[in-house]
Motif scaffolding. Sequence first.
Motif, short mmCIF file in Angstrom:
data_model
loop_
_atom_site.label_atom_id
_atom_site.label_comp_id
_atom_site.label_asym_id
_atom_site.label_seq_id
_atom_site.Cartn_x
_atom_site.Cartn_y
_atom_site.Cartn_z
N ALA A 22 0.98 -1.29 -0.12
CA ALA A 22 0.00 -0.05 0.22
C ALA A 22 0.91 1.33 -0.02
CB ALA A 22 -0.75 -0.19 1.36
N GLN A 25 2.37 1.89 -3.16
CA GLN A 25 1.58 2.29 -4.45
C GLN A 25 0.97 3.74 -4.07
OE1 GLN A 25 0.54 0.80 -7.30
NE2 GLN A 25 1.94 -1.08 -6.89
N LEU A 27 -1.19 4.69 -1.35
CA LEU A 27 -2.57 4.29 -1.17
C LEU A 27 -3.20 5.29 0.19
CD1 LEU A 27 -3.38 0.64 -2.22
CD2 LEU A 27 -3.34 2.55 -3.59
N VAL A 58 -6.19 -3.08 -0.83
CA VAL A 58 -5.26 -4.22 -0.87
C VAL A 58 -6.28 -5.41 -0.47
CG1 VAL A 58 -3.26 -5.12 -0.10
CG2 VAL A 58 -3.15 -2.75 -0.44
N ALA A 68 -2.98 -4.91 -4.90
CA ALA A 68 -3.24 -3.56 -4.48
C ALA A 68 -3.95 -3.00 -5.63
CB ALA A 68 -2.10 -2.86 -4.37
N ASP A 70 -5.54 0.95 -7.23
CA ASP A 70 -5.46 2.25 -6.95
C ASP A 70 -6.79 2.87 -7.67
OD1 ASP A 70 -4.90 5.31 -7.27
OD2 ASP A 70 -2.81 4.71 -7.26
#
Length: 239
Positions: A22, A25, A27, A58, A68, A70
């Motif tokens: 996470a 990415q 997040l 996730v 994951a 987005d």
Amino acid sequence: MATDEIAHIRREQPSPAAARLAARQGLGDRTDTIATSQGFRNRKWRDWRMFLFTGGLVVTSPEGYLAAYDWRTVRVLQFRRQDGLSCQALIDPQSNALDIGFGRIPLFQSAKAALGVSSWTNGAPFLYPNSWGDGIQDAVTRAQLPSTLERIEVGETVAFGPYSLNKDRVWDKEYGCSWSEIVEIFCRDGSFYLNGTQRRSQAPRSEVIERIPNLHLLMNACIELSPNVNTFGRLGRRQ
């Protein structure tokens, strides 16, 4: 008020691997943790988790599944069953799909291929799919609507499954019309509709919602582009 079967799980923090993914990415902060029913009959799925973040989610499993999604890049399919419950398929930028929620999205291989899906995984029946399902659709819309409208404004064509949109018109493989002709945009009985002003309108045909990625995003984009629309409704709300 109904008891939340997974209230004791809602505050559960992501595993180290999920937290790292996470963070990588981007997040953001965790907002909720979703699980399946914890009863014995559901033992196959009860250790699966869906961690919701401000910028995406996730999904993890004890067998090692870790993915994951987005809000800015994910595509989401939704299917609402006759009993009112729903399931979602999350499609990442590499075209890998994960089906979660109650039931499975009824798509033949040809329909999956038309959406560009390269792999399909059947995941956990996470509880409360209507709540988090609409939440995901709305989060995707907030994240992607501005850039979608910007792309259309500069002359790009944007596709949503069977529908294609540019700044002048909307079309499918058989029919198309200008935005000024569209007066109704809504979902009813599991299908999406664009209705035109003319008796013999060339507006695109209706389509079942499970074939349309990011349905809420499509509806909001169509509403923004249609100067004469006077009727519209959200997914799952009977008109």
